[in-house]
Scaffold this active site. Structure first.
Site, PDB file in Angstrom:
ATOM      1  N   TYR A   1       0.991  -1.335  -0.042  1.00  0.00           N
ATOM      2  CA  TYR A   1      -0.070   0.097   0.148  1.00  0.00           C
ATOM      3  C   TYR A   1       0.841   1.268  -0.047  1.00  0.00           C
ATOM      4  CZ  TYR A   1      -4.405   2.843   0.721  1.00  0.00           C
ATOM      5  OH  TYR A   1      -5.386   3.343   0.904  1.00  0.00           O
TER       6      TYR A   1
ATOM      7  N   GLN B   1       2.276   2.866  -5.631  1.00  0.00           N
ATOM      8  CA  GLN B   1       1.440   2.262  -6.714  1.00  0.00           C
ATOM      9  C   GLN B   1       0.177   1.456  -5.941  1.00  0.00           C
ATOM     10  OE1 GLN B   1       1.156   1.780 -10.219  1.00  0.00           O
ATOM     11  NE2 GLN B   1       2.658   3.509  -9.849  1.00  0.00           N
TER      12      GLN B   1
ATOM     13  N   SER C   1       2.151   1.119   6.487  1.00  0.00           N
ATOM     14  CA  SER C   1       1.110   1.542   5.446  1.00  0.00           C
ATOM     15  C   SER C   1      -0.123   0.740   5.649  1.00  0.00           C
ATOM     16  CB  SER C   1       1.710   1.426   4.248  1.00  0.00           C
ATOM     17  OG  SER C   1       2.116   0.024   4.091  1.00  0.00           O
TER      18      SER C   1
ATOM     19  N   HIS D   1       5.920  -3.553 -12.885  1.00  0.00           N
ATOM     20  CA  HIS D   1       7.121  -3.417 -13.418  1.00  0.00           C
ATOM     21  C   HIS D   1       7.805  -4.868 -13.619  1.00  0.00           C
ATOM     22  CE1 HIS D   1      11.057  -1.886 -14.475  1.00  0.00           C
ATOM     23  NE2 HIS D   1      11.643  -1.863 -13.255  1.00  0.00           N
TER      24      HIS D   1
ATOM     25  N   GLU E   1      14.548   5.971 -16.338  1.00  0.00           N
ATOM     26  CA  GLU E   1      14.629   6.727 -14.692  1.00  0.00           C
ATOM     27  C   GLU E   1      16.227   6.901 -14.558  1.00  0.00           C
ATOM     28  OE1 GLU E   1      12.329   3.872 -13.034  1.00  0.00           O
ATOM     29  OE2 GLU E   1      13.726   2.379 -12.630  1.00  0.00           O
TER      30      GLU E   1
ATOM     31  N   SER F   1      12.097  33.111 -25.294  1.00  0.00           N
ATOM     32  CA  SER F   1      12.698  34.271 -25.999  1.00  0.00           C
ATOM     33  C   SER F   1      13.390  33.951 -27.142  1.00  0.00           C
ATOM     34  CB  SER F   1      13.283  35.163 -25.282  1.00  0.00           C
ATOM     35  OG  SER F   1      14.536  34.539 -24.706  1.00  0.00           O
TER      36      SER F   1
HETATM   37  P1  NDP Z   1       6.552   1.670  -2.150  1.00  0.00           P
HETATM   38  O1  NDP Z   1       7.887   1.430  -1.387  1.00  0.00           O
HETATM   39  O2  NDP Z   1       5.964   2.887  -2.414  1.00  0.00           O
HETATM   40  O3  NDP Z   1       5.542   0.498  -1.399  1.00  0.00           O
HETATM   41  C1  NDP Z   1       5.859  -0.621  -1.074  1.00  0.00           C
HETATM   42  C2  NDP Z   1       4.603  -1.220  -0.282  1.00  0.00           C
HETATM   43  O4  NDP Z   1       5.042  -2.787   0.091  1.00  0.00           O
HETATM   44  C3  NDP Z   1       4.440  -0.514   1.055  1.00  0.00           C
HETATM   45  O5  NDP Z   1       3.088  -0.537   1.562  1.00  0.00           O
HETATM   46  C4  NDP Z   1       5.277  -1.527   2.089  1.00  0.00           C
HETATM   47  O6  NDP Z   1       4.940  -1.458   3.304  1.00  0.00           O
HETATM   48  C5  NDP Z   1       4.730  -2.777   1.507  1.00  0.00           C
HETATM   49  N1  NDP Z   1       6.029  -3.920   1.819  1.00  0.00           N
HETATM   50  C6  NDP Z   1       7.394  -3.690   2.010  1.00  0.00           C
HETATM   51  N2  NDP Z   1       7.791  -4.868   2.501  1.00  0.00           N
HETATM   52  C7  NDP Z   1       6.960  -5.861   2.490  1.00  0.00           C
HETATM   53  C8  NDP Z   1       6.755  -7.288   2.505  1.00  0.00           C
HETATM   54  N3  NDP Z   1       7.894  -7.878   2.931  1.00  0.00           N
HETATM   55  N4  NDP Z   1       5.529  -7.751   2.806  1.00  0.00           N
HETATM   56  C9  NDP Z   1       4.445  -6.992   2.226  1.00  0.00           C
HETATM   57  N5  NDP Z   1       4.576  -5.731   1.939  1.00  0.00           N
HETATM   58  C10 NDP Z   1       5.704  -5.171   2.126  1.00  0.00           C
HETATM   59  O7  NDP Z   1       6.580   0.787  -3.745  1.00  0.00           O
HETATM   60  P2  NDP Z   1       6.137   1.564  -5.041  1.00  0.00           P
HETATM   61  O8  NDP Z   1       4.601   1.416  -5.075  1.00  0.00           O
HETATM   62  O9  NDP Z   1       6.926   2.642  -5.365  1.00  0.00           O
HETATM   63  O10 NDP Z   1       6.596   0.010  -5.969  1.00  0.00           O
HETATM   64  C11 NDP Z   1       5.987  -0.990  -6.203  1.00  0.00           C
HETATM   65  C12 NDP Z   1       6.005  -1.697  -7.581  1.00  0.00           C
HETATM   66  O11 NDP Z   1       5.343  -0.547  -8.587  1.00  0.00           O
HETATM   67  C13 NDP Z   1       7.255  -1.726  -8.104  1.00  0.00           C
HETATM   68  O12 NDP Z   1       7.486  -2.872  -8.808  1.00  0.00           O
HETATM   69  C14 NDP Z   1       7.692  -0.685  -9.029  1.00  0.00           C
HETATM   70  O13 NDP Z   1       8.854  -0.863  -9.770  1.00  0.00           O
HETATM   71  C15 NDP Z   1       6.559  -0.385  -9.531  1.00  0.00           C
HETATM   72  N6  NDP Z   1       6.337   1.042 -10.095  1.00  0.00           N
HETATM   73  C16 NDP Z   1       6.264   2.157  -9.271  1.00  0.00           C
HETATM   74  C17 NDP Z   1       6.176   3.308  -9.560  1.00  0.00           C
HETATM   75  C18 NDP Z   1       5.652   4.415  -8.847  1.00  0.00           C
HETATM   76  O14 NDP Z   1       5.148   5.362  -8.876  1.00  0.00           O
HETATM   77  N7  NDP Z   1       6.406   4.210  -7.312  1.00  0.00           N
HETATM   78  C19 NDP Z   1       5.709   3.763 -11.150  1.00  0.00           C
HETATM   79  C20 NDP Z   1       5.209   2.268 -11.896  1.00  0.00           C
HETATM   80  C21 NDP Z   1       5.889   1.071 -11.334  1.00  0.00           C
HETATM   81  P3  NDP Z   1       5.498  -0.262   4.314  1.00  0.00           P
HETATM   82  O15 NDP Z   1       5.741   0.933   3.635  1.00  0.00           O
HETATM   83  O16 NDP Z   1       4.441  -0.218   5.398  1.00  0.00           O
HETATM   84  O17 NDP Z   1       6.791  -0.870   5.033  1.00  0.00           O
HETATM   85 MG    MG Z   2       9.215   4.237 -15.082  1.00  0.00          MG
END
Ligand code: NDP
Ligand code: MG
Length: 339
Positions: free
Chosen positions: A24, A27, A53, A108, A195, A252
């Site tokens: 959460y 994404q 989260s 991804h 990126e 400009s």
């Molecule tokens: P974030 O770091 O924002 O979120 C990760 C989530 O996973 C958090 O809720 C975190 O919990 C949770 N988490 C971490 N470790 C564990 C675990 N061991 N078990 C269960 N949950 C866990 O990630 P992103 O949203 O940035 O990225 C997610 C995917 O989306 C990746 O594959 C990324 O490449 C892809 N992506 C991301 C984009 C973006 O906008 N950021 C754009 C396009 C693709 P907590 O934070 O509470 O520890």
């Molecule tokens: Mg990208």
């Protein structure tokens, strides 16, 4: 290039599925909220015990479960965990609990493309990758614009993997903007290149170097901030709207001549050689290996770079100057207490 829109998708497929959104974060919060608003009722958020989260997800009204439990009877499992930990979570909690015929989905292609995850053979493996940050994905869904997304199928056990991917993409709002067909390889390699070289790495380094050059020469850091960081957004808005010629049209004649006569002195043949070297590291898997090793070693390099970046003068000056520009705060996409 094949592009699909809402009219090409069947929303009822995902509406009739039980969906687990793992994570959460950036994404995860966007997917979960968009799916719910698109009428997906059997929806759970999977997280680890004690995740900060989890509280945000519960406050937003979602059922939060440990990953293994959330996966157990789900039809679609969208894996929105940090790329560097997906392999371990898949091995321990996801793989063993997936039911036959379920679909796992990614935003991804990293883990599948670099063989960090070897999916079970009796499931579908799909990708729905929004082309933008999670917070924008959510904001655009709410405003009705939606966001472009890429989709791909790596394994089609059910024979319906494409329909599932398109349905899911529509539910997060991508069918309003366009859903583009790609492969796990193409998405992973171009995304990493973009990126590293242009969007995050290249742009941040360019801004900092320009700022430092002006400050070093004795100009006020505030002036340097406006010139090198603040105005970049205004310029990029013209790129976005009508390409680079649109930007040349609005600036400009002085800026145009200065820009076209000087730009190649900044991006030199050496810079292009480095770009090709970076692409090579991505294509051979060297970058992926390095990133996973860094994470296994406790992410010490990333942590110290984060600290240095935060302490940079441009951040301190920026904080002060943004306080003078209330319109930025009003339009903010990120509110760390809820998403
Ligand atoms: P974030 O770091 O924002 O979120 C990760 C989530 O996973 C958090 O809720 C975190 O919990 C949770 N988490 C971490 N470790 C564990 C675990 N061991 N078990 C269960 N949950 C866990 O990630 P992103 O949203 O940035 O990225 C997610 C995917 O989306 C990746 O594959 C990324 O490449 C892809 N992506 C991301 C984009 C973006 O906008 N950021 C754009 C396009 C693709 P907590 O934070 O509470 O520890
Ligand atoms: Mg990208």
């Amino acid at each position: 290039m094949r592009v699909y829109y809402d009219k090409d998708c069947d929303l009822s497929i995902v509406q009739n599925c039980k969906v687990a959104v793992l994570g959460y974060g950036s994404q995860g919060h966007a997917h979960a909220n968009n799916l719910r608003d698109s009428g997906v009722e059997k929806l759970v958020v999977g997280l680890y015990e004690g995740a900060p989260s989890a509280e945000k997800a519960r406050n937003a009204g979602f059922t939060v479960q440990p990953v293994a439990e959330s996966v157990r009877d789900s039809d679609i499992v969208m894996i929105l965990l940090p790329d560097e930990i997906q392999r371990n979570v898949y091995r321990e909690h996801i793989g063993p609990n997936l039911k036959q015929g379920a679909a796992i989905a990614f935003a991804h292609g990293f883990n599948v493309h670099y063989d960090l995850i070897t999916p079970k053979t009796d499931i579908d493996v799909i990708m729905v990758a929004p082309k933008g940050p999670g917070h924008t994905l959510r904001a655009n869904y709410e405003s009705g614009i939606g966001m472009l997304a890429l989709y791909a199928v790596a394994q089609d056990y059910s024979g319906r993997a494409t329909d599932t991917a398109l349905s899911y993409a529509m539910a997060i709002g991508a069918g309003r903007a366009g859903i583009i067909e790609t492969t796990f390889r193409e998405e992973t390699e171009t995304d990493l290149f973009g990126e590293q070289v242009v969007l995050c790495g290249g742009a941040a380094a360019l801004v900092q170097a320009g700022f430092e050059t002006l400050v070093e020469a004795g100009y006020a850091p505030e002036m340097a901030y406006f010139e090198c960081l603040h105005e970049l957004k205004l310029i990029v808005d013209f790129f976005y709207e009508g390409g680079i010629t649109n930007m040349w049209y609005t600036v400009s004649n002085t800026a145009e001549y200065g820009g076209i006569s000087r730009g190649d002195r900044i991006i030199t043949e050496d810079t292009r050689r480095e770009m090709r070297a970076i692409l090579h590291e991505i294509q051979t898997g060297k970058f992926a290996q390095e990133f996973i090793a860094e994470s296994q070693a406790g992410a010490t390099t990333v942590n110290s770079m984060r600290r240095l970046s935060k302490e940079h003068l441009i951040e301190k000056v920026g904080e002060r100057l943004r306080a003078m520009m209330p319109w930025i705060e009003e339009k903010k996409l990120v509110d760390k207490s809820v998403n």
